[in-house]
Design a protein around this motif. Structure first.
Motif, PDB file in Angstrom:
ATOM      1  N   TYR A   1       6.229  -1.672  10.506  1.00  0.00           N
ATOM      2  CA  TYR A   1       5.095  -1.925   9.623  1.00  0.00           C
ATOM      3  C   TYR A   1       5.039  -0.966   8.445  1.00  0.00           C
ATOM      4  O   TYR A   1       4.138  -1.093   7.602  1.00  0.00           O
ATOM      5  N   ASN A   2       5.960  -0.003   8.357  1.00  0.00           N
ATOM      6  CA  ASN A   2       5.936   0.930   7.231  1.00  0.00           C
ATOM      7  C   ASN A   2       7.301   1.572   7.071  1.00  0.00           C
ATOM      8  O   ASN A   2       8.127   1.570   7.990  1.00  0.00           O
TER       9      ASN A   2
ATOM     10  N   THR B   1      10.207  -4.616   5.252  1.00  0.00           N
ATOM     11  CA  THR B   1      10.486  -3.186   5.208  1.00  0.00           C
ATOM     12  C   THR B   1      11.950  -2.964   5.564  1.00  0.00           C
ATOM     13  O   THR B   1      12.619  -3.839   6.132  1.00  0.00           O
TER      14      THR B   1
ATOM     15  N   ARG C   1      -4.311  -6.850   6.224  1.00  0.00           N
ATOM     16  CA  ARG C   1      -3.709  -6.523   7.514  1.00  0.00           C
ATOM     17  C   ARG C   1      -2.267  -6.070   7.322  1.00  0.00           C
ATOM     18  O   ARG C   1      -1.534  -6.623   6.501  1.00  0.00           O
ATOM     19  N   SER C   2      -1.836  -5.079   8.105  1.00  0.00           N
ATOM     20  CA  SER C   2      -0.450  -4.616   8.051  1.00  0.00           C
ATOM     21  C   SER C   2       0.480  -5.728   8.518  1.00  0.00           C
ATOM     22  O   SER C   2       0.202  -6.424   9.500  1.00  0.00           O
TER      23      SER C   2
ATOM     24  N   ASN D   1       4.895  -6.897   8.832  1.00  0.00           N
ATOM     25  CA  ASN D   1       6.291  -6.458   8.757  1.00  0.00           C
ATOM     26  C   ASN D   1       7.233  -7.596   8.418  1.00  0.00           C
ATOM     27  O   ASN D   1       8.447  -7.394   8.332  1.00  0.00           O
TER      28      ASN D   1
ATOM     29  N   ARG E   1       3.411   0.810   3.057  1.00  0.00           N
ATOM     30  CA  ARG E   1       2.936  -0.077   4.129  1.00  0.00           C
ATOM     31  C   ARG E   1       2.634  -1.449   3.542  1.00  0.00           C
ATOM     32  O   ARG E   1       1.686  -1.605   2.771  1.00  0.00           O
TER      33      ARG E   1
ATOM     34  N   SER F   1       0.873  -1.165   0.000  1.00  0.00           N
ATOM     35  CA  SER F   1       0.000   0.000   0.000  1.00  0.00           C
ATOM     36  C   SER F   1       0.913   1.219   0.000  1.00  0.00           C
ATOM     37  O   SER F   1       1.642   1.469   0.964  1.00  0.00           O
TER      38      SER F   1
ATOM     39  N   VAL G   1       1.016  -5.043   3.317  1.00  0.00           N
ATOM     40  CA  VAL G   1      -0.201  -5.640   3.860  1.00  0.00           C
ATOM     41  C   VAL G   1      -0.328  -7.069   3.355  1.00  0.00           C
ATOM     42  O   VAL G   1       0.231  -7.444   2.319  1.00  0.00           O
ATOM     43  N   SER G   2      -1.074  -7.879   4.092  1.00  0.00           N
ATOM     44  CA  SER G   2      -1.328  -9.258   3.696  1.00  0.00           C
ATOM     45  C   SER G   2      -2.439  -9.315   2.664  1.00  0.00           C
ATOM     46  O   SER G   2      -3.060  -8.293   2.327  1.00  0.00           O
TER      47      SER G   2
ATOM     48  N   HIS H   1       5.015   6.981   1.495  1.00  0.00           N
ATOM     49  CA  HIS H   1       4.745   6.161   2.678  1.00  0.00           C
ATOM     50  C   HIS H   1       4.329   4.786   2.181  1.00  0.00           C
ATOM     51  O   HIS H   1       3.314   4.649   1.493  1.00  0.00           O
TER      52      HIS H   1
END
Length: 380
Positions: free
Chosen positions: A194-195, A189, A177-178, A180, A170, A142, A172-173, A168
């Motif tokens: 998570y981002n 990342t 869902r976020s 890492n 991020r 994302s 996700v699955s 930015h």
């Protein structure tokens, strides 16, 4: 009508059938005119396909298409507003561009906001069927960006554009869902969180020259990550594409060389993915490799078979130059990507008043066969 289809069929049994629907409409809003272009494609059936990237919970997830809204006079002073929305089966993209009129001898400014969601198959996708296709790796990106584009006035055969944007990212699955870490527990990342956030200054330069018998093109992109905050990424990434076309009697030879490298901070999603349509045909997306560096060569010879039909033979090859192990988590090694690949084959190009249709038959180094279909350039 607006339409564009591009998909591939694996000879082991994967097949995709699409139906196109499109429309254009101009709407008057006071003294201004808003141009609305819409095209929708609905997936009718998928026969003998392997398990899809994710389970569809709603019939709307099977609808793909695009919506384009253009306002040529937003505040009455020729300000232009473009809104583009694209939705695929597993990805989406929203792009908003605002342009203020400026004299032609000055750099043209565009304020851009973009949000996209797409599966990160090129890096985290699992090669399958002797590397001819790539399955989902369960990682999606994302990405939100906002910034300014400056397009310099073209001089001679050169043009250039500079942009500065905040990004930015991020991961996700497939369920949204976020995350890492990937399915093997490795970070997805650069920060390990998570981002990732960064400010990127990008310079693009293009050269093009053509005559009746040949043409030459060269483009260079340089990106610099600016660490305004200590946790933001700092890196330098460049990519070049050099192309040369030459007419050989009735035939036409097109050769291109693509390369790039990145130094400094790197997240796995920033790696160069090698393989797939537009890279090394005969392989799935990213199935050859993914690394800090890459080099891809493409050669294609087309020759007329009739007034509306051309034949083509091609040879593609690519390498990560041994840099796959320098990507955090070494996803290429864990997924068994070879790092080098070669694909060759032949195809047909059909030209009609409705558009251009092409089909390519490709074979990779593992003798796996793949067929690519394309249907594009439909007039509005």
């Amino acid at each position: 009508m607006l339409a564009k289809i591009e998909f591939s069929v694996n000879l082991n049994g994967e097949k995709l059938i699409n139906r196109l629907m499109g429309a254009q409409k101009s709407i008057r809003a006071g003294k201004a005119k808003i141009d609305v272009n819409v095209d929708f494609t609905h997936k009718l059936c998928a026969a003998l396909m392997l398990q899809p990237f994710r389970n569809s919970g709603s019939p709307l997830e099977l609808v793909i298409g695009s919506l384009c809204i253009k306002h040529p006079n937003l505040f009455g002073k020729s300000e232009k507003l473009d809104v583009l929305w694209d939705k695929g089966l597993y990805d989406s993209n929203i792009l908003i561009t605002y342009r203020k009129p400026r004299p032609e001898w000055l750099a043209q400014q565009s304020f851009v906001v973009q949000h996209s969601i797409s599966p990160e198959i090129g890096v985290h996708g699992l090669p399958d069927d002797n590397f001819s296709r790539s399955g989902s790796g369960g990682v999606n990106l994302s990405r939100l960006s906002a910034g300014l584009d400056l397009s310099e006035p073209a001089s001679s055969n050169w043009s250039s554009k500079t942009s500065i944007k905040f990004e930015h990212i991020r991961p996700v699955s497939d369920e949204g869902r976020s995350i890492n870490r990937d399915t093997h527990g490795f970070p997805v990342t650069c920060s390990g969180g998570y981002n990732d956030s960064m400010v990127v200054v990008k310079q693009e330069s293009r050269y093009a020259k053509a005559n009746d018998r040949s043409f030459s093109q060269f483009s260079l992109q340089i990106e610099q990550g600016v660490p305004i905050l200590s946790k933001w990424l700092i890196f330098n990434r460049f990519k070049f594409v050099a192309s040369r076309g030459l007419k050989l009697g009735p035939a036409f030879l097109l050769s291109s060389l693509t390369g790039g490298s990145i130094v400094g901070d790197i997240a796995p999603y920033q790696a160069f993915a090698i393989g797939g349509l537009g890279s090394v045909r005969g392989y799935g997306e990213g199935a050859v490799g993914c690394g800090r560096s890459c080099l891809v060569a493409n050669n294609e010879l087309t020759f007329p078979l009739s007034q509306v039909l051309d034949g083509a033979v091609f040879l593609d090859c690519g390498s990560d130059l041994g840099s796959g192990r320098h990507v955090p988590g070494n996803p290429a090694l864990r997924l068994g990507k070879p790092g080098n690949g070669i694909g060759f084959g032949y195809g047909l190009r059909f030209k009609s008043q409705l558009g251009h249709f092409q089909v390519d038959y490709a074979v990779n180094a593992f003798q796996q066969r793949t067929v690519y279909f394309g249907f594009s350039n439909l007039p509005s």
